[in-house]
Design an enzyme around this catalytic site. Structure first.
Site: not given
Ligand code: AP5
Ligand code: MG
Length: 222
Positions: A13, A88, A127, A160, A171
């Site tokens: 994402k 979410r 990552r 992270r 998660r």
């Molecule tokens: P990346 O683009 O970083 O993946 P992502 O989908 O953004 O994954 P996240 O782990 O950030 O998602 P998340 O939703 O769990 O975490 P968030 O920060 O929102 O890509 C991942 C890796 O793959 C990278 O190394 C990249 O280079 C590689 N890659 C990407 N595309 C690729 C491809 N096509 N091929 C190969 N490699 C590739 O949330 C963190 C925490 O915040 C949650 O656990 C929760 O506690 C809180 N939180 C966030 N939002 C909410 C909400 N809405 N409600 C409640 N709590 C929330």
């Molecule tokens: Mg992300």
């Protein structure tokens, strides 16, 4: 346009939103990035939210909803927002719709980036994150040109803390528990599209742009 990117941890994402927000000139609003920035700045939100993020739990809706909606309403989002990681929960999705309606906007498209679990694990565990601006790298799939340094702003790259062990597992469990309701919500509104996220970063970008352009064409005709 207001667009939502839905996907499991590691689905890509953030990687895609970083690129698409520049191409489409709309603001990238990432709930996880907002929380991590708050932790660095030790804001009031950080004090309340950190324990949930550290455990891989969802931050409660009453903190998350106002924090994210505040950014959706900013002047920078006037031409639309690309939402990453929000909504979410069903309550978040409904609150977002209500708020957008109030300011005469609406979600145009919700895209689910589908990636198999073993690939999600490879992506999450390799990552690397940029300390200053949360740019995303991967030790194998997208290595930084200079090891340990962000190519865009020179800041240090780190892993992270929620990308390992039990917290990462938690998660995934929470994501797959909650996502069905959110997907159904947008499917019922005929706004949901699925994109195969198990391809190269460039291929996924092209497919996302294709969906977005199709949606724009449909809206122009209507
Ligand atoms: P990346 O683009 O970083 O993946 P992502 O989908 O953004 O994954 P996240 O782990 O950030 O998602 P998340 O939703 O769990 O975490 P968030 O920060 O929102 O890509 C991942 C890796 O793959 C990278 O190394 C990249 O280079 C590689 N890659 C990407 N595309 C690729 C491809 N096509 N091929 C190969 N490699 C590739 O949330 C963190 C925490 O915040 C949650 O656990 C929760 O506690 C809180 N939180 C966030 N939002 C909410 C909400 N809405 N409600 C409640 N709590 C929330
Ligand atoms: Mg992300």
């Amino acid at each position: 346009m207001d667009i939502i990117l839905i996907g499991a941890p590691g689905a890509g994402k953030g990687t895609q939103a970083e690129r698409l927000s520049q191409i489409l000139r709309i603001q990238h609003v990432a709930s996880g990035d907002l929380f991590r920035k708050a932790f660095q700045e030790q804001t009031e939100l950080a004090l309340k939210a950190q324990r949930y993020v550290d455990l891989g739990e969802l931050v409660p809706d009453e903190m998350t909803i106002p924090a994210v909606l505040g950014h959706v309403e900013e002047p920078e989002s006037l031409h639309g927002a690309l939402l990453d990681g929000f909504p979410r929960t069903l309550a978040q999705a409904k609150a977002l719709d209500e708020e957008l309606q109030r300011i005469h906007r609406q979600i145009d498209l919700a895209i689910y980036l589908k990636v198999p679990l073993e690939e999600l694990l490879r992506r999450s565990t390799g990552r690397l994150f940029c300390y200053a601006n949360q740019h995303v790298y991967h030790d194998t799939f997208r290595p930084p040109p200079v090891a340990g340094r962000c190519d865009l702003d020179g800041s240090t790259l780190y892993q992270r803390p929620d990308d390992t062990g039990e917290v990462l597992r938690r998660r995934f469990v929470i994501f797959f528990n909650e996502v069905t309701q959110v997907l159904d919500y947008y499917r019922e509104q005929l706004k949901l599209r699925e994109v195969d996220g198990n391809q190269s970063i460039d291929q996924v970008q092209a497919m996302l742009l294709n969906e977005i352009n199709n949606s724009r064409r449909r809206e122009t005709k209507a």
